[in-house]
Design an enzyme around this catalytic site. Structure first.
Site, PDB file in Angstrom:
ATOM      1  N   SER A  88      -8.778  -1.795  -3.829  1.00  0.00           N
ATOM      2  CA  SER A  88      -9.148  -0.480  -3.306  1.00  0.00           C
ATOM      3  C   SER A  88     -10.551  -0.092  -3.786  1.00  0.00           C
ATOM      4  O   SER A  88     -11.515  -0.791  -3.489  1.00  0.00           O
ATOM      5  CB  SER A  88      -8.070   0.537  -3.704  1.00  0.00           C
ATOM      6  OG  SER A  88      -8.045   1.612  -2.805  1.00  0.00           O
ATOM      7  N   HIS A 238      -0.058  -0.485   0.111  1.00  0.00           N
ATOM      8  CA  HIS A 238      -1.412  -0.509  -0.456  1.00  0.00           C
ATOM      9  C   HIS A 238      -1.427  -1.093  -1.867  1.00  0.00           C
ATOM     10  O   HIS A 238      -2.371  -1.775  -2.248  1.00  0.00           O
ATOM     11  CB  HIS A 238      -1.981   0.913  -0.447  1.00  0.00           C
ATOM     12  CG  HIS A 238      -3.400   1.000  -0.896  1.00  0.00           C
ATOM     13  ND1 HIS A 238      -4.406   0.222  -0.346  1.00  0.00           N
ATOM     14  CD2 HIS A 238      -4.002   1.770  -1.857  1.00  0.00           C
ATOM     15  CE1 HIS A 238      -5.561   0.521  -0.944  1.00  0.00           C
ATOM     16  NE2 HIS A 238      -5.342   1.442  -1.860  1.00  0.00           N
TER      17      HIS A 238
END
Length: 262
Positions: A88, A238
């Site tokens: 990320s 995620h």
């Protein structure tokens, strides 16, 4: 020169060191299990990004700043050549590093993020974090209860609560620098990494249940990282490494040991 805080596994192992960077509001501890397992094969440095964990706080937070931090870390630890993995926000940092300092890098792994600019999408979390008045809360439980008013997902609350710690004057506080992360948010989330290319071997790992890397992102990924492949990990969102660690670790290990990645 301020140097990022880290925890090193497998320091005695030979092989190219792997430096690992977490995402926004994360810390190196999120990667502890991964570090222990991979540290059996090569040195693994789990690292707190600036304004996170036990690393230094700063008013600056651009992708260039994060890339320079990695270079300073290498200099401090006398590392000549490294492999990099970033998740990320950490993925943005390692991509910028790869493009800016390609000669320092062997292989690059980017987890569930692409080089593009993302629309702001953490406003709810930031509002929740800013709502906590540490002058009035006396326990972690009280903080978690307060966060519940803004954040429905229990897993997200638990993830954020890992950042709580007791200060020297016996008050709870966040380890991350919320002020800078809030004010500079658009500089590191709503900005693409700078244009440039990294010609080295690159692996993008996406979560099968995540929408951070979309099919249409592949064109830009290939433009900037021509020797790259994209692997999707099933049954993971995620937080790929936490949601399907077995498959994730296997893909990383195969890529770093030059085995076929599928």
């Amino acid at each position: 020169m301020e140097v990022l805080h880290s925890k090193i596994y497998g320091e005695d192992q030979s092989g190219t060191p792997l430096l690992v960077f977490h995402g926004l509001f994360g810390m190196l501890d999120n990667w502890g299990r991964f570090g222990k397992e991979m540290g059996e094969f090569f040195p693994v440095h789990l690292i707190d990004l600036r304004n996170h964990g036990k690393s230094f706080h700063s008013t600056e937070m651009s992708h260039d700043d994060l890339a320079k931090d990695i270079l300073n870390y290498m200099d401090f630890h006398k590392l000549k050549k490294i492999n990099l993995l970033g998740h990320s926000l950490g993925g943005k940092a390692v991509m910028q590093f790869a493009i800016t300092y390609p000669d320092c890098l062997d292989k690059l792994i980017v987890v569930d993020i692409s080089p593009k600019a993302y629309p702001p999408h953490h406003q709810g979390i930031i509002k929740a974090l800013e709502s906590i008045d540490f002058a009035t809360v006396n326990s972690r439980q009280e903080v978690e209860e307060a966060l519940k008013q803004y954040i429905p997902e229990k897993s997200v609350i638990q993830f954020l609560a890992k950042n709580l710690y007791w200060t020297d004057d016996k008050k709870l506080d966040w380890r991350f620098n919320l002020n800078t992360l809030s004010t500079k948010y658009s500089e590191f989330v709503s900005n693409a990494i700078k244009y440039g290319t990294f010609e080295g071997k690159t692996l993008f790992i996406s979560g099968g249940n995540s929408n951070y890397i979309l099919p249409q992102d592949e064109y830009q990924i290939k433009q900037q990282f021509p020797d790259s492949s994209i692997v999707t990990i099933k049954n993971a969102g995620h937080w790929v490494q936490a949601e399907n660690p077995k498959d994730f670790n296997e893909v990383v290990k195969n890529f770093l040991s030059d085995q076929e990645v599928s």
